[in-house]
Design an enzyme around this catalytic site. Structure first.
Site, PDB file in Angstrom:
ATOM      1  N   HIS A 120       0.871  -1.196   0.000  1.00 16.27           N
ATOM      2  CA  HIS A 120       0.000   0.000   0.000  1.00 16.27           C
ATOM      3  C   HIS A 120       0.897   1.231   0.000  1.00 16.27           C
ATOM      4  O   HIS A 120       1.516   1.556   1.018  1.00 16.27           O
ATOM      5  CB  HIS A 120      -0.904   0.016   1.236  1.00 16.27           C
ATOM      6  CG  HIS A 120      -1.828   1.190   1.290  1.00 16.27           C
ATOM      7  ND1 HIS A 120      -3.189   1.068   1.456  1.00 16.27           N
ATOM      8  CD2 HIS A 120      -1.607   2.526   1.190  1.00 16.27           C
ATOM      9  CE1 HIS A 120      -3.748   2.260   1.461  1.00 16.27           C
ATOM     10  NE2 HIS A 120      -2.797   3.174   1.300  1.00 16.27           N
ATOM     11  N   HIS A 123       1.523   5.393  -1.692  1.00 14.29           N
ATOM     12  CA  HIS A 123       1.129   6.567  -2.483  1.00 14.29           C
ATOM     13  C   HIS A 123       2.375   7.177  -3.102  1.00 14.29           C
ATOM     14  O   HIS A 123       3.305   7.552  -2.384  1.00 14.29           O
ATOM     15  CB  HIS A 123       0.460   7.623  -1.594  1.00 14.29           C
ATOM     16  CG  HIS A 123      -0.799   7.119  -0.947  1.00 14.29           C
ATOM     17  ND1 HIS A 123      -2.046   7.283  -1.525  1.00 14.29           N
ATOM     18  CD2 HIS A 123      -1.014   6.429   0.199  1.00 14.29           C
ATOM     19  CE1 HIS A 123      -2.960   6.713  -0.748  1.00 14.29           C
ATOM     20  NE2 HIS A 123      -2.358   6.195   0.301  1.00 14.29           N
ATOM     21  N   LEU A 124       2.381   7.284  -4.437  1.00 13.21           N
ATOM     22  CA  LEU A 124       3.541   7.879  -5.115  1.00 13.21           C
ATOM     23  C   LEU A 124       3.235   9.228  -5.745  1.00 13.21           C
ATOM     24  O   LEU A 124       4.142   9.914  -6.191  1.00 13.21           O
ATOM     25  CB  LEU A 124       4.085   6.934  -6.195  1.00 13.21           C
ATOM     26  CG  LEU A 124       4.848   5.703  -5.721  1.00 13.21           C
ATOM     27  CD1 LEU A 124       5.302   4.869  -6.920  1.00 13.21           C
ATOM     28  CD2 LEU A 124       6.056   6.087  -4.867  1.00 13.21           C
ATOM     29  N   ARG A 125       1.940   9.592  -5.848  1.00 12.73           N
ATOM     30  CA  ARG A 125       1.531  10.858  -6.492  1.00 12.73           C
ATOM     31  C   ARG A 125       1.987  10.875  -7.953  1.00 12.73           C
ATOM     32  O   ARG A 125       2.168   9.848  -8.561  1.00 12.73           O
ATOM     33  CB  ARG A 125       2.074  12.083  -5.741  1.00 12.73           C
ATOM     34  CG  ARG A 125       1.969  12.023  -4.222  1.00 12.73           C
ATOM     35  CD  ARG A 125       0.553  11.929  -3.719  1.00 12.73           C
ATOM     36  NE  ARG A 125       0.502  12.080  -2.269  1.00 12.73           N
ATOM     37  CZ  ARG A 125      -0.447  11.585  -1.505  1.00 12.73           C
ATOM     38  NH1 ARG A 125      -1.436  10.883  -2.030  1.00 12.73           N
ATOM     39  NH2 ARG A 125      -0.450  11.773  -0.211  1.00 12.73           N
ATOM     40  N   ASN A 132      -5.324   7.213  -5.945  1.00 13.01           N
ATOM     41  CA  ASN A 132      -6.039   8.451  -5.575  1.00 13.01           C
ATOM     42  C   ASN A 132      -5.311   9.702  -6.064  1.00 13.01           C
ATOM     43  O   ASN A 132      -5.014  10.603  -5.300  1.00 13.01           O
ATOM     44  CB  ASN A 132      -6.312   8.508  -4.059  1.00 13.01           C
ATOM     45  CG  ASN A 132      -5.058   8.572  -3.203  1.00 13.01           C
ATOM     46  OD1 ASN A 132      -4.004   8.073  -3.598  1.00 13.01           O
ATOM     47  ND2 ASN A 132      -5.161   9.177  -2.030  1.00 13.01           N
ATOM     48  N   LYS A 148      -9.315  -0.564  -5.740  1.00  8.90           N
ATOM     49  CA  LYS A 148      -9.338   0.086  -4.439  1.00  8.90           C
ATOM     50  C   LYS A 148     -10.695   0.700  -4.154  1.00  8.90           C
ATOM     51  O   LYS A 148     -11.210   1.485  -4.966  1.00  8.90           O
ATOM     52  CB  LYS A 148      -8.266   1.182  -4.412  1.00  8.90           C
ATOM     53  CG  LYS A 148      -8.269   2.055  -3.165  1.00  8.90           C
ATOM     54  CD  LYS A 148      -7.794   1.277  -1.947  1.00  8.90           C
ATOM     55  CE  LYS A 148      -7.958   2.092  -0.667  1.00  8.90           C
ATOM     56  NZ  LYS A 148      -6.727   2.556  -0.097  1.00  8.90           N
ATOM     57  N   HIS A 199     -10.285   0.779   2.016  1.00  9.93           N
ATOM     58  CA  HIS A 199     -10.056   1.750   3.087  1.00  9.93           C
ATOM     59  C   HIS A 199     -11.250   1.634   4.025  1.00  9.93           C
ATOM     60  O   HIS A 199     -12.335   2.111   3.709  1.00  9.93           O
ATOM     61  CB  HIS A 199      -9.929   3.170   2.518  1.00  9.93           C
ATOM     62  CG  HIS A 199      -9.656   4.203   3.573  1.00  9.93           C
ATOM     63  ND1 HIS A 199      -8.490   4.924   3.621  1.00  9.93           N
ATOM     64  CD2 HIS A 199     -10.394   4.606   4.633  1.00  9.93           C
ATOM     65  CE1 HIS A 199      -8.522   5.734   4.681  1.00  9.93           C
ATOM     66  NE2 HIS A 199      -9.669   5.568   5.302  1.00  9.93           N
ATOM     67  N   HIS A 204      -4.415  -0.980   5.997  1.00 11.91           N
ATOM     68  CA  HIS A 204      -3.928  -0.181   7.130  1.00 11.91           C
ATOM     69  C   HIS A 204      -4.832  -0.278   8.344  1.00 11.91           C
ATOM     70  O   HIS A 204      -5.373   0.722   8.820  1.00 11.91           O
ATOM     71  CB  HIS A 204      -3.682   1.287   6.725  1.00 11.91           C
ATOM     72  CG  HIS A 204      -4.730   1.935   5.864  1.00 11.91           C
ATOM     73  ND1 HIS A 204      -6.058   1.935   6.189  1.00 11.91           N
ATOM     74  CD2 HIS A 204      -4.625   2.622   4.698  1.00 11.91           C
ATOM     75  CE1 HIS A 204      -6.722   2.576   5.254  1.00 11.91           C
ATOM     76  NE2 HIS A 204      -5.877   2.999   4.333  1.00 11.91           N
ATOM     77  N   LEU A 217      -4.723   9.009   8.103  1.00 11.69           N
ATOM     78  CA  LEU A 217      -5.996   8.295   8.180  1.00 11.69           C
ATOM     79  C   LEU A 217      -5.799   6.858   7.724  1.00 11.69           C
ATOM     80  O   LEU A 217      -5.115   6.644   6.722  1.00 11.69           O
ATOM     81  CB  LEU A 217      -7.038   8.990   7.292  1.00 11.69           C
ATOM     82  CG  LEU A 217      -7.512  10.339   7.854  1.00 11.69           C
ATOM     83  CD1 LEU A 217      -8.343  11.082   6.822  1.00 11.69           C
ATOM     84  CD2 LEU A 217      -8.304  10.145   9.148  1.00 11.69           C
ATOM     85  N   ASP A 238       1.536   2.572   3.554  1.00 10.84           N
ATOM     86  CA  ASP A 238       0.686   3.758   3.388  1.00 10.84           C
ATOM     87  C   ASP A 238       1.533   5.026   3.411  1.00 10.84           C
ATOM     88  O   ASP A 238       1.065   6.083   3.841  1.00 10.84           O
ATOM     89  CB  ASP A 238      -0.412   3.814   4.459  1.00 10.84           C
ATOM     90  CG  ASP A 238      -1.532   4.771   4.080  1.00 10.84           C
ATOM     91  OD1 ASP A 238      -1.574   5.218   2.922  1.00 10.84           O
ATOM     92  OD2 ASP A 238      -2.364   5.070   4.957  1.00 10.84           O
ATOM     93  N   HIS A 260       3.067  14.460   1.629  1.00 10.83           N
ATOM     94  CA  HIS A 260       2.476  15.793   1.488  1.00 10.83           C
ATOM     95  C   HIS A 260       3.599  16.770   1.812  1.00 10.83           C
ATOM     96  O   HIS A 260       4.415  16.491   2.699  1.00 10.83           O
ATOM     97  CB  HIS A 260       1.326  16.012   2.476  1.00 10.83           C
ATOM     98  CG  HIS A 260       0.127  15.143   2.231  1.00 10.83           C
ATOM     99  ND1 HIS A 260      -0.857  15.473   1.320  1.00 10.83           N
ATOM    100  CD2 HIS A 260      -0.250  13.969   2.770  1.00 10.83           C
ATOM    101  CE1 HIS A 260      -1.792  14.527   1.320  1.00 10.83           C
ATOM    102  NE2 HIS A 260      -1.449  13.602   2.185  1.00 10.83           N
ATOM    103  N   ALA A 294      -3.763  14.648   5.783  1.00  7.37           N
ATOM    104  CA  ALA A 294      -3.490  13.369   6.450  1.00  7.37           C
ATOM    105  C   ALA A 294      -2.467  12.594   5.644  1.00  7.37           C
ATOM    106  O   ALA A 294      -2.605  12.450   4.436  1.00  7.37           O
ATOM    107  CB  ALA A 294      -4.782  12.567   6.548  1.00  7.37           C
TER     108      ALA A 294
END
Ligand code: NCD
Ligand code: ZN
Length: 349
Positions: free
Chosen positions: A14, A16-18, A42, A100, A137, A175, A220, A248, A252, A264
């Site tokens: 899990h 996030h790479l943007r 996302n 997802k 989620h 998560h 979150l 996760d 940011h 978050a």
């Protein structure tokens, strides 16, 4: 005393790479130690079609050195207008590894998520038939439900009814942050596993709120009471194949974290393996780190473990990591576990 640990190269189930500059800044932080990662969809706008997932995959690979062995495993963002046949085709063609489900409004960039699971039943049924895993989620978003109760309420009111209705669907409860999350996975006869993040093994809600608010610990699902953290540590270090690592890691910029309405997300890609070795050693379970970070995940997804290995070594003095990763939009602060780290990955190729 064990001070060297050689294990199968880990994966992150899990992440996030943007996109764009942020992607280029953070992707190497994961590719250094990890073989593969399940990439969250996302983005703005979200990754909803197989073609978009394929194009995003190419952008991720383009952000890494040409000889990288890192493999991004792509996901599709489930919406109430997702077409069942498209999902099954994208999985069959090898473009995506999972779908997802974000409850609408649950977290960062989840506005296009699912308002009512009844509206996505045809997609979920088609996924169950075709063996496409569903990453969830697991938090309700109903305004009256307290933020610390949202996971436990989701399990009772959404996840369990969903699994009763489609027991063949392969689900990953992502998560998890609660004793209830651990117990629910342990009680399921089959087709349910859970990921656990690095930071939820280390912080509880006091770390966020006592002695001044710590925005870098806000994510979150939000960290819960200490007894929940202990339940997660027990599950992660047990060797039980239903629990595996999903960091996760969610970058940011400091500007967006340190704000009157801060985002978050905890960014832990850089030092996750050091943190995990520390936690597993504290639990006298260094021999279970490989199961948690490198073996249980691929087994649940029906994949082989990575063919290569990494070596961690315990150093006599604390090891240092960058406090921040610079990006074009500003720095991203790296997770600070709040204690010195001694384990470092000394060989990762
Ligand atoms: C994630 C993000 O920033 O994309 N944030 C987080 O706190 N984990 C979204 C998510 O996975 O909930
Ligand atoms: Zn996430």
């Amino acid at each position: 005393m064990t001070d060297t640990l050689t294990m199968t190269r880990p994966d992150d189930w899990h992440l996030h790479l943007r996109d764009g500059d942020m992607l280029r800044a953070v992707a190497p932080e994961t590719a250094r130690d990890f073989g593969r990662a399940i990439i969250m969809p996302n983005l703005v706008p979200p990754v909803v079609t197989g073609a978009q997932a394929g194009a995003y995959r190419d952008r991720i690979l383009a952000s890494l050195p040409q000889d990288t062995k890192f493999q991004p495993l792509m996901t599709l963002y489930l919406t109430e207008t997702t077409n069942p046949a498209d999902v099954v085709a994208a999985h069959r063609d090898g473009l995506v590894s999972a779908v997802k489900l974000y409850p609408a409004g649950a977290t960062t960039n989840s506005d296009s998520g699912v308002r009512d699971t009844a509206n996505v039943m045809p997609v979920l049924e088609a996924m169950a038939d075709a063996g496409v895993p569903l990453c969830i989620h697991g938090e309700v978003t109903d305004a009256p439900v307290d933020i610390f109760d949202r996971e436990a309420v989701f399990i009772k009111t959404v996840l369990d009814p969903l699994r009763q209705r489609i027991p063949e669907l392969r689900v990953i409860s992502e998560h998890i942050t609660t004793q209830e999350g651990v117990d629910y996975v342990m009680s399921a006869p089959e087709n349910l596993a859970a990921t656990i993040t690095t930071h939820h093994l280390i912080i509880n809600r006091n770390h966020i709120l006592v002695g001044g608010i710590k925005p870098h610990y806000y994510c979150l699902p939000v960290a819960k009471r200490e007894h929940h953290r202990l339940a997660l540590r027990q599950a992660a270090t047990s060797g039980d194949p239903r629990f595996f690592l999903g960091t996760d890691s969610a970058p940011h910029t400091d500007q967006n974290k340190l704000s009157s309405c801060g985002c978050a997300g905890v960014f832990s890609a850089t030092n996750t393996m050091s943190c995990l070795a520390h936690v597993f050693e504290e639990e006298n379970a260094l021999d279970k780190l490989e199961s948690f970070a490198a073996l249980n995940g691929p087994a649940y997804y029906g994949l082989e473990p990575n063919p290569d290995r990494i070596t961690l070594q315990k150093q006599p003095k604390p090891v240092s990591f960058p406090a921040q990763i610079p990006t074009h939009d500003g720095p991203v602060t790296v997770f600070d576990p709040g204690f010195d780290l001694y384990w470092s990955v000394v060989s990762n190729r």
